[in-house]
Motif scaffolding. Structure first.
Motif, short mmCIF file in Angstrom:
data_model
loop_
_atom_site.label_atom_id
_atom_site.label_comp_id
_atom_site.label_asym_id
_atom_site.label_seq_id
_atom_site.Cartn_x
_atom_site.Cartn_y
_atom_site.Cartn_z
N THR A 80 -11.70 0.84 -1.91
CA THR A 80 -11.77 2.28 -2.14
C THR A 80 -10.72 2.67 -3.17
OG1 THR A 80 -11.77 4.44 -1.04
CG2 THR A 80 -10.14 2.87 -0.30
N TYR A 81 -10.96 3.76 -3.88
CA TYR A 81 -9.99 4.21 -4.87
C TYR A 81 -8.69 4.61 -4.20
CZ TYR A 81 -13.16 4.18 -8.83
OH TYR A 81 -14.00 3.79 -9.85
N ALA A 82 -7.59 4.23 -4.83
CA ALA A 82 -6.26 4.52 -4.30
C ALA A 82 -5.30 4.77 -5.46
CB ALA A 82 -5.76 3.35 -3.44
N ALA A 83 -4.22 5.46 -5.16
CA ALA A 83 -3.13 5.66 -6.12
C ALA A 83 -1.83 5.34 -5.42
CB ALA A 83 -3.12 7.10 -6.62
N VAL A 84 -0.81 4.98 -6.18
CA VAL A 84 0.48 4.63 -5.60
C VAL A 84 1.57 5.51 -6.20
CG1 VAL A 84 2.20 2.80 -5.28
CG2 VAL A 84 -0.23 2.22 -5.29
N PHE A 85 2.38 6.08 -5.33
CA PHE A 85 3.56 6.84 -5.72
C PHE A 85 4.74 6.21 -5.00
CE2 PHE A 85 -0.13 9.56 -5.70
CZ PHE A 85 -0.10 10.08 -6.99
N ASN A 86 5.90 6.23 -5.61
CA ASN A 86 7.07 5.59 -5.01
C ASN A 86 8.14 6.61 -4.68
OD1 ASN A 86 5.97 2.99 -5.34
ND2 ASN A 86 6.65 2.95 -7.45
N SER A 87 8.91 6.31 -3.64
CA SER A 87 10.08 7.09 -3.29
C SER A 87 11.13 6.12 -2.76
CB SER A 87 9.73 8.15 -2.24
OG SER A 87 9.32 7.53 -1.03
N LEU A 88 12.29 6.63 -2.41
CA LEU A 88 13.36 5.79 -1.87
C LEU A 88 13.64 6.19 -0.44
CD1 LEU A 88 15.86 5.80 -4.88
CD2 LEU A 88 14.18 4.05 -4.30
N ASP A 89 13.94 5.19 0.41
CA ASP A 89 14.35 5.49 1.77
C ASP A 89 15.85 5.81 1.78
OD1 ASP A 89 15.71 3.02 1.74
OD2 ASP A 89 14.20 2.02 2.97
N SER A 90 16.41 6.05 2.95
CA SER A 90 17.82 6.44 3.05
C SER A 90 18.78 5.35 2.59
CB SER A 90 18.15 6.86 4.48
OG SER A 90 17.90 5.78 5.37
N ALA A 91 18.33 4.09 2.56
CA ALA A 91 19.17 2.98 2.10
C ALA A 91 18.98 2.70 0.61
CB ALA A 91 18.86 1.72 2.91
N GLY A 92 18.14 3.48 -0.06
CA GLY A 92 17.90 3.29 -1.48
C GLY A 92 16.86 2.24 -1.79
N ASN A 93 16.08 1.83 -0.79
CA ASN A 93 15.00 0.86 -1.01
C ASN A 93 13.70 1.59 -1.33
OD1 ASN A 93 16.61 -1.43 -0.41
ND2 ASN A 93 16.38 -0.99 1.78
N VAL A 94 12.84 0.93 -2.11
CA VAL A 94 11.59 1.54 -2.55
C VAL A 94 10.58 1.58 -1.39
CG1 VAL A 94 9.64 1.34 -4.14
CG2 VAL A 94 11.95 0.75 -4.91
N VAL A 95 9.94 2.75 -1.25
CA VAL A 95 8.81 2.91 -0.33
C VAL A 95 7.60 3.21 -1.21
CG1 VAL A 95 7.80 4.25 1.55
CG2 VAL A 95 10.28 3.80 1.51
N HIS A 96 6.57 2.37 -1.11
CA HIS A 96 5.35 2.55 -1.88
C HIS A 96 4.40 3.40 -1.04
CE1 HIS A 96 6.76 -0.46 -4.71
NE2 HIS A 96 7.05 -1.23 -3.67
N ARG A 97 4.08 4.59 -1.54
CA ARG A 97 3.21 5.53 -0.84
C ARG A 97 1.80 5.41 -1.43
NH1 ARG A 97 6.46 8.25 2.40
NH2 ARG A 97 8.65 8.47 1.83
N VAL A 98 0.93 4.76 -0.70
CA VAL A 98 -0.44 4.53 -1.16
C VAL A 98 -1.31 5.67 -0.64
CG1 VAL A 98 -2.40 2.94 -1.15
CG2 VAL A 98 -0.05 2.04 -1.08
#
Length: 195
Positions: free
Chosen positions: A35-53
């Motif tokens: 299925t079609y998807a897009a990815v946006f990124n943010s950082l958690d409280s420790a500064g690690n990347v969270v990939h928001r699909v």
């Protein structure tokens, strides 16, 4: 890192998706989904990347591969390459991302296309966040036309022997704020068959 996930409803009116924590300070994610998807990124409280699909449908199954710039670990065999600072930057027994195709794609109304990779079942990466503000006026049956705005981004999905992409509206708002300059996204395919 390789894994699988299933999209679920987000908060009301926020669509469907899944958050995938990388546990890394710098990482990218490759997705293979029907299925079609897009990815946006943010950082958690420790500064690690969270990939928001974000997906178009609820319950969308996807496979993912997270690639990070971490130095490879010690092994007792294989070719190792070090940089001038003495940091190991390559280990021949490690698995690395293999690029199959790279495209710069406009993110405008009607953008769509496909990329063929004969004999491969690749994952795709949208390497840069891109969005297009677009002011539109739409008919209003029985009344005056309505002026509104939309925010578009690039979405992708895997197909046998390649991937498809298209622009999609990810947000609508009640005011026409004009149209931004043409936006472009980086869309590339990664060989994940042996990872």
């Amino acid at each position: 890192t390789k894994g699988s996930a299933v999209s679920r409803p987000r908060s009301p009116d926020a669509g469907y998706g899944v958050d995938i924590a990388s546990g890394k300070k710098n990482s990218i994610i490759a997705i293979r989904s029907g299925t079609y998807a897009a990815v946006f990124n943010s950082l958690d409280s420790a500064g690690n990347v969270v990939h928001r699909v974000v997906t178009e449908t609820n319950g969308a199954a996807l496979d993912y591969w997270i690639f990070a710039a971490d130095p490879p670990g010690d092994t007792s065999f294989g070719l190792e390459v070090y940089n001038a600072a003495g940091v190991r930057v390559f280990q021949s027994t490690a698995k690395y991302m293999r690029l199959l195709n790279f495209s710069t794609v406009p993110v405008t109304a009607g953008t769509s296309g496909s990329i063929a990779t004969a004999g491969k079942n690749p994952a795709w990466v949208s390497a840069s966040y891109c969005a297009l503000w677009e002011g539109v006026t739409v008919p209003n049956p029985g009344g005056s036309p309505i002026s509104r705005g939309v925010l578009r981004t690039l979405m992708g999905r895997g197909v046998v022997g390649g991937a498809q992409y298209r622009s999609a509206i990810i947000y609508e708002f009640g005011a026409n704020r004009g149209t931004s300059n043409n936006a472009y996204g980086s869309f590339f395919l990664v060989d994940v068959d042996n990872l």
